[in-house]
Design an enzyme around this catalytic site. Structure first.
Site, PDB file in Angstrom:
ATOM      1  N   SER A  45      86.352 -47.438  17.225  1.00 29.90           N
ATOM      2  CA  SER A  45      86.394 -46.071  17.633  1.00 29.90           C
ATOM      3  C   SER A  45      87.901 -45.795  17.897  1.00 29.90           C
ATOM      4  O   SER A  45      88.522 -45.895  17.001  1.00 29.90           O
ATOM      5  CB  SER A  45      85.466 -45.952  18.870  1.00 29.90           C
ATOM      6  N   HIS A  51      76.631 -45.239  17.484  1.00 34.93           N
ATOM      7  CA  HIS A  51      78.194 -45.319  17.579  1.00 34.93           C
ATOM      8  C   HIS A  51      78.603 -46.772  18.092  1.00 34.93           C
ATOM      9  O   HIS A  51      79.660 -47.258  17.952  1.00 34.93           O
ATOM     10  CB  HIS A  51      78.632 -44.221  18.653  1.00 34.93           C
TER      11      HIS A  51
END
Length: 266
Positions: free
Chosen positions: A95, A228
């Protein structure tokens, strides 16, 4: 081998592997901390010496001011990382950590320390920035966004004191991630491997594939079941794949150039 560098505030080393031929530097996501990568250290030692970055403003660095820009984090890290580049060094970022890894790799290459490979996980390519302003929301809005991603235990935010402790770092990291813009045309000499959850709403496949435009050293893309935070559920599996990819590069078996391989993991 010669004397090793000493780990300091920025670098944590949970399973020292003095005889490893490769080091892997791991960079956490927004709000994350160095221990997130402890499973990597357990899985990869003694073949790979795993180093994990601890950003300011959290855990034992709680009293330090956050660094709220990706460039600022990369600038602060490069001097800390160079001593660890005494042997082949790979980078892994998830991320926001993927953006930091990319910027750090650019700086290392300018200094003559080309990474062996850069792993970018759960992040859109720099040329495809995602417009978002979560860092401008109030505390409730920030917490709601974090919980929607599924990577944080909700109990962290139930305790008012703990909530007050973690929110500044979260907000600073989100500001860094959301305001990040790379230098147009920035490309690495090192190869890139992008990893992403197949159902990640923050990193659609086409935006992750665009990482290919940011390297001259070869590009691969791998997808995994999940969103995610696919990585949190598959740390040991991904660690084995990381080791295999590092070994392939070192054995000159890596596919280079513009040939893209998309591998869907089971």
């Amino acid at each position: 081998m010669s004397a090793e560098p000493e780990a300091g505030l920025w670098i944590r080393r949970f399973r020292p592997s003095a005889d490893a031929r490769v080091r892997l530097l791991c960079l956490p996501y927004a709000g994350g901390a160095a221990p997130f990568y402890l499973p990597f250290a357990r899985s990869l030692a003694p073949d790979v010496d795993v180093l994990s970055v601890q950003y300011p403003g959290r855990q034992d660095r709680q009293q330090e001011a956050c660094v709220d820009s990706v460039a600022g984090l990369a600038d602060a890290l490069v001097g800390e990382v160079v001593p660890w580049a005494d042997r082949p060094l790979a980078l892994f970022g998830h991320s926001m950590g993927a953006s930091v890894a990319f910027e750090l790799a650019l700086r290392l290459e300018r200094l003559g320390h080309r990474p062996l490979v850069v792993f970018v996980s759960g992040r859109t390519a720099p040329s495809r920035p995602r417009v978002s302003t979560v860092h401008l929301r109030d505390d409730a809005g920030l917490v709601a966004e974090i919980l929607s991603l599924g990577g944080t235990d909700p109990r962290v935010f139930e305790d008012e004191d703990l909530r007050r402790m973690v929110l500044p770092a979260l907000r600073g990291d989100y500001r860094a991630a959301e305001t990040y813009r790379s230098t147009p045309g920035a490309r690495l000499a090192a190869p890139l491997l992008a990893l992403v959850g197949a159902d990640d709403p923050h990193a659609p496949l086409d935006t992750v594939r665009a990482w290919e435009d940011h390297t001259e050293g070869g590009f691969d893309l791998r997808t995994y079941p999940g969103g995610h935070f696919y990585l949190a559920d598959r740390m040991e599996f991904v660690a084995r794949e990381v080791l295999g990819h590092i070994s392939a590069i070192r054995n000159r078996e890596h596919v280079v150039g513009s040939n893209v391989k998309i591998i869907h993991a089971a």
